[in-house]
Structures are given as C-alpha cells and as structure tokens.
Design an enzyme around this catalytic site. Sequence first.
Site, mmCIF file in Angstrom:
data_model
loop_
_atom_site.group_PDB
_atom_site.id
_atom_site.type_symbol
_atom_site.label_atom_id
_atom_site.label_comp_id
_atom_site.label_asym_id
_atom_site.label_seq_id
_atom_site.Cartn_x
_atom_site.Cartn_y
_atom_site.Cartn_z
ATOM 1 C CG ASP A 8 -1.800 1.221 1.304
ATOM 2 O OD1 ASP A 8 -2.451 1.509 0.288
ATOM 3 O OD2 ASP A 8 -1.832 1.916 2.333
ATOM 4 C CB SER A 9 0.200 4.771 -0.726
ATOM 5 O OG SER A 9 -1.037 4.794 -0.040
ATOM 6 C CB CYS A 71 -2.704 1.011 -2.692
ATOM 7 S SG CYS A 71 -2.902 2.743 -3.100
ATOM 8 C CD GLU A 150 -2.845 8.598 7.225
ATOM 9 O OE1 GLU A 150 -1.983 9.432 7.589
ATOM 10 O OE2 GLU A 150 -2.692 7.844 6.248
ATOM 11 C CB CYS A 184 -10.184 4.906 -0.276
ATOM 12 S SG CYS A 184 -8.742 5.670 0.497
ATOM 13 C CG HIS A 186 -6.969 5.875 4.849
ATOM 14 N ND1 HIS A 186 -6.148 5.349 3.887
ATOM 15 C CD2 HIS A 186 -6.159 6.509 5.735
ATOM 16 C CE1 HIS A 186 -4.888 5.664 4.174
ATOM 17 N NE2 HIS A 186 -4.874 6.357 5.284
HETATM 18 N N1 DGL Z 1 -4.090 3.774 -0.064
HETATM 19 C C1 DGL Z 1 -4.725 4.781 -0.864
HETATM 20 C C2 DGL Z 1 -5.912 4.156 -1.593
HETATM 21 O O1 DGL Z 1 -6.492 3.174 -1.167
HETATM 22 C C3 DGL Z 1 -5.175 5.968 -0.024
HETATM 23 C C4 DGL Z 1 -4.034 6.831 0.474
HETATM 24 C C5 DGL Z 1 -3.224 7.467 -0.648
HETATM 25 O O2 DGL Z 1 -3.726 8.379 -1.326
HETATM 26 O O3 DGL Z 1 -2.108 7.033 -0.865
HETATM 27 O O4 DGL Z 1 -6.289 4.622 -2.643
#
Ligand code: DGL
Length: 259
Positions: A8-9, A71, A150, A184, A186
Amino acid sequence: MARIGIFDSGVGGLTVQRAIIERLPGLDTVYLGDTARVPYGSRSPEVVTQYSLRNARVLVAQGIDLLVVACNTASAVALPALREALSIPVLGVVEPGAREAARASRSGRIGVIGTQSTVASGAYQAALRALRPEAQVTARACPLFVPLAEEGWTDPEDEVVRLVARRYLGPLAAARVDTLVLGCTHYPLLREAIAAALPGVALVDSAQAIAAEVATRFGEAAGGRATHRFFVTDVPGRFAQLAGRFLGQPVASAEQIDL
Ligand code: DGL
C-alpha cells in the site's frame, strides 16, 4: 505455508491485511507501506505505476506466492503493468469490490468513493459496467476522508466528521444509490459515519471482498502460527503509531527499507 505479499502507499492497507488475517489466520504475510511516498491518491497513473513496480519487486524478493495490491489507487492504475512484470499471481481490490457491489445492488444505482486518482481512472466504473451493463454508477473523490481516518476523527457524532461526510456523500444520496463501494483503504474506519450519511445504503468494503478472493485461492486456513512482517520506506515512527488502529492489533516492529 503460503506467504502473501501486500503493499500500500502507507498505513491504510493494513485494513486489507486485517481482513485477510481474520479470514485466513494460517497464512504468512509480508506488508510493505511506501510511507516515504504517500499519498498515491493525488499522483499521476505513470508515477503510481512506477512506485507499484518497485514495491512489488521488494515483496517478490521475500519469496511471496501471491501479491495483493491493497491500495485502491495502485489497483486502479497499475494492475496491468504489475501482472505483466511478475510471474506470480497479482490481485487488486477493484475487481472483487466491484463484483460484490454488482451482486448487492437491487436497483443498479451504485456509488463509488475513492481518491482523486482512483475516481479519475474510471477503473471501478468500468468494472461495474462490465458486470452490470445497465448500472448507473456515481463516483466521487473524498480526499479528506484519508487525513480524518489517520487523525482518528472517525466518530459519526463528531461535527467535523458529520459535515465532511454530508458534503461528500450528498450527491450520492441525491443519485439514490442503494450500494456504495468504499474504494479506499482508509474508508472502513469511517464506515459508521458514512452509513449515518447514507442510511439504508449497502456498504461494500473492498478489503473484505479481496479477503474472500484470497480465501478461494488458498482455502480457509484453520489457524496456526503465522508470521507477519512489516516494511516501510520512511522511518517507522508514525506507521507504528497508527498501525494498531488500522490492523486491529499492535505492530511490534516495522523495518525501514530503501526502494
Ligand atoms: N491507499 C490509498 C488508496 O487506497 C489511499 C491513500 C493514498 O492516497 O495514498 O487509494
């Protein structure tokens, strides 16, 4: 024992890892959070693809049997490049999430929320229309949900959370969607606030959907002493601080690596 690589990012993909661990407690996992380059959601498809390929190579070197792209942004834009570059199977969250939403919706009016890049890519919209050609898909970027999650501001009674949710989700209520994809990493943390803004709408969590997909490949592993390793690209401090809330259990240690 099978080993799953997840990237993931940043910290958000831990919601996907959590769903996989809950469903398949016997599987080993290796998680990579590209915390030095987060967020991906506002970057170009070219750059996200380049980062994704680097992440994948690190995980492949760990001897993984399957790569899960947790991600949503990377799943939406980098999946073809990853599949072409790697010789192991690669799963993204878009397809399983779309499949579940297409199944769940009665009216065919389906909403998708995600980052700017995920929505702009049209990946969820295309996957939904391929499954249900008559579907009316309303997609909306909700970038402020990421920092809210977050920050730990997820209480549906909190006035900031309520206002932001109403502002973003109002157009989806107006479009009378009956199903909404949380596109997403989050957003599962904001599930209650999203549900409060869209009463009666079925919420599809792409983390749960991909865990079900992993289960079909490896069978429902009964249990056992699985190991979970964590890598990050920035110093681990903030990741370790936030990880517990996203994973549902504390992360004892995360190792910093350079890509
Ligand atoms: N992990 C990213 C997503 O699910 C969200 C956070 C980001 O923008 O990196 O798209």
